[in-house]
Design a protein around this motif. Structure first.
Motif, mmCIF file in Angstrom:
data_model
loop_
_atom_site.group_PDB
_atom_site.id
_atom_site.type_symbol
_atom_site.label_atom_id
_atom_site.label_comp_id
_atom_site.label_asym_id
_atom_site.label_seq_id
_atom_site.Cartn_x
_atom_site.Cartn_y
_atom_site.Cartn_z
ATOM 1 N N LYS A 288 -9.681 11.795 9.197
ATOM 2 C CA LYS A 288 -10.008 11.535 10.373
ATOM 3 C C LYS A 288 -10.156 12.781 11.712
ATOM 4 C CE LYS A 288 -7.662 9.872 14.005
ATOM 5 N NZ LYS A 288 -5.641 9.331 14.009
ATOM 6 N N ALA B 209 -23.846 0.687 13.626
ATOM 7 C CA ALA B 209 -22.136 1.078 13.991
ATOM 8 C C ALA B 209 -21.796 1.768 14.125
ATOM 9 C CB ALA B 209 -20.821 0.082 12.563
ATOM 10 N N LYS C 162 -20.435 3.801 18.038
ATOM 11 C CA LYS C 162 -19.462 4.175 18.193
ATOM 12 C C LYS C 162 -19.776 5.982 18.793
ATOM 13 C CE LYS C 162 -15.400 3.352 16.249
ATOM 14 N NZ LYS C 162 -14.759 3.114 15.610
ATOM 15 N N LYS D 287 -18.793 4.170 7.219
ATOM 16 C CA LYS D 287 -17.843 3.062 8.856
ATOM 17 C C LYS D 287 -16.139 2.695 8.642
ATOM 18 C CE LYS D 287 -19.094 -1.307 10.361
ATOM 19 N NZ LYS D 287 -18.176 -2.648 10.106
ATOM 20 N N VAL D 288 -16.572 2.158 7.366
ATOM 21 C CA VAL D 288 -14.684 1.452 7.116
ATOM 22 C C VAL D 288 -13.661 2.938 7.549
ATOM 23 C CG1 VAL D 288 -13.155 0.807 4.998
ATOM 24 C CG2 VAL D 288 -15.749 -0.058 5.881
ATOM 25 N N ASP E 41 -14.295 5.637 9.692
ATOM 26 C CA ASP E 41 -14.339 5.141 11.035
ATOM 27 C C ASP E 41 -12.947 4.734 11.641
ATOM 28 O OD1 ASP E 41 -15.280 7.099 13.281
ATOM 29 O OD2 ASP E 41 -15.762 5.010 13.991
ATOM 30 N N SER E 42 -13.107 3.360 11.657
ATOM 31 C CA SER E 42 -12.635 1.857 11.939
ATOM 32 C C SER E 42 -11.633 1.787 11.937
ATOM 33 C CB SER E 42 -13.321 0.336 11.272
ATOM 34 O OG SER E 42 -14.909 0.587 11.789
ATOM 35 N N ILE E 43 -10.869 2.216 10.322
ATOM 36 C CA ILE E 43 -9.447 2.330 10.304
ATOM 37 C C ILE E 43 -8.904 3.544 10.971
ATOM 38 C CG2 ILE E 43 -8.318 3.112 8.274
ATOM 39 C CD1 ILE E 43 -9.725 1.457 6.395
ATOM 40 N N PRO F 218 -9.513 3.559 15.002
ATOM 41 C CA PRO F 218 -10.151 2.260 15.840
ATOM 42 C C PRO F 218 -10.474 1.848 17.265
ATOM 43 C CG PRO F 218 -7.865 2.465 15.023
ATOM 44 C CD PRO F 218 -8.611 3.769 14.711
#
Length: 142
Positions: free
Chosen positions: A12, A40, A44, A131-132, A134-136, A139
């Protein structure tokens, strides 16, 4: 000692301080995973720099480079969409350009490349989708 990815909290932190991501193997075809992931990430707020010796012109509105060494600016993360057996030279080039992070996408794992990148001072993440993550972890965005 077997390879271990950084903690989620550290990943993170890496993503929070990242602005520029060079994507090795970024396809110019919108139906490819490399394109979808990069698009994606661009939406962001990350700057995506395509690296693909077979593509010409631009991808996602950004100039395509044939190699990492041709990129005329600093790179935070080298994100790799290549087969595991093809990533050692990419790790060597990532060290040469003084990237901060060497990131192998989900399904890509190479201990030799990880050792080269680590020895060159880069943090290494393998077998994880940027991407996963970053999304987790972010968010709401950076």
């Amino acid at each position: 000692m077997p390879f271990e990815n950084p903690s989620r909290e550290h990943i993170k932190e890496i993503l929070q301080r990242t602005t520029t991501v060079a994507v090795v193997g970024l396809s110019d075809k919108p139906d490819r995973v490399s394109y979808m992931v990069s698009e994606a990430m661009q939406k962001k707020g990350y700057r995506i720099i395509p690296v693909n010796p077979m593509a010409k012109g631009s991808i996602l509105g950004e100039t395509v480079y044939a190699s990492l060494s041709e990129i005329p600016e600093s790179v935070d993360i080298v994100n790799v969409f290549r087969r595991s057996e093809e990533v050692v030279p990419v790790a060597e080039e990532a060290v040469k350009i003084k990237a901060k992070v060497f990131w192998l996408q989900q399904g890509i794992f190479n201990e030799e490349a990880a050792d080269i990148a680590k020895a060159g001072g880069l943090e290494v993440i393998m077998d994880r989708c940027i991407k996963v993550e970053d999304s987790i972890l972010l968010p709401g965005g950076k």
